[in-house]
Design a protein around this motif. Structure first.
Motif, PDB file in Angstrom:
ATOM      1  N   GLU A   8       0.822  -1.207   0.000  1.00  0.00           N
ATOM      2  CA  GLU A   8       0.000   0.000   0.000  1.00  0.00           C
ATOM      3  C   GLU A   8       0.861   1.264   0.000  1.00  0.00           C
ATOM      4  O   GLU A   8       0.424   2.310  -0.446  1.00  0.00           O
ATOM      5  N   SER A  72      -1.814   3.838  -1.171  1.00  0.00           N
ATOM      6  CA  SER A  72      -3.163   3.474  -1.606  1.00  0.00           C
ATOM      7  C   SER A  72      -4.198   3.930  -0.582  1.00  0.00           C
ATOM      8  O   SER A  72      -3.928   3.975   0.612  1.00  0.00           O
ATOM      9  N   LYS A  77     -11.922   2.244  -1.451  1.00  0.00           N
ATOM     10  CA  LYS A  77     -10.748   2.064  -2.320  1.00  0.00           C
ATOM     11  C   LYS A  77     -10.890   2.688  -3.708  1.00  0.00           C
ATOM     12  O   LYS A  77      -9.900   2.884  -4.387  1.00  0.00           O
TER      13      LYS A  77
END
Length: 162
Positions: A8, A72, A77
């Motif tokens: 991430e 991220s 998301k």
């Protein structure tokens, strides 16, 4: 226990103001570690503008700024990657007063709270406040994600004065 996913964390973003450090002036009662986040528009520039504005406020002394981490999004998301950083501030303000000021700065930078983990222009969180704890509906100290999110751990880990 939450699993940390290293993938991430994507990269370090270069900036003239992040990272930086200054010697403490010992004129303040407390230290506050503030997390910065955002993913709408030119977030790096917004971090730099926020740092400039808070430097002008005599209630704060900026002891150190972390690296800027690109990572991220979590939670929701389907949005752009985030930039995250941290500031170590010295102040004589109480945590509740700092919270109000950070929310005021978020408003200046057009933060909208449309839903949990939504995209945002600037997110300012009090991560730690002079080894104090608090658990109220408005403020939890330390911040619940401070020890489990790479977006917090990596910037804090880059700081010398922590």
């Amino acid at each position: 226990m939450q699993t940390l996913r290293l993938f991430e964390a994507k990269s370090i973003i270069k900036s003239k103001l992040f990272p930086s450090s200054r010697k403490s002036v010992n004129a303040y009662k407390y230290q506050a570690l503030i997390g910065l986040g955002g993913n709408i528009g030119d977030t790096k520039k917004r971090f730099e503008m926020f740092l400039y504005k808070i430097k002008q406020d005599k209630r704060f002394f900026i002891k150190e700024s972390s690296i800027i981490l690109k990572n991220s999004a979590f939670g929701f998301k389907e949005q752009d990657d985030f930039l995250n950083a941290a500031l170590l501030l010295e102040t004589s303000l109480y945590a509740g007063e700092i919270l109000k000021l950070m929310q005021h700065f978020e408003q200046i930078f057009k933060r909208k709270r449309s839903f949990k983990n939504a995209p945002r222009t600037l997110d300012l969180d009090i991560l730690y406040f002079s080894k104090k704890t608090r658990n109220s509906p408005r403020l939890k100290l330390p911040h619940p994600g401070a020890s489990s999110r790479l977006s917090v751990i990596i910037p804090i880990g880059s700081m010398k004065g922590i």
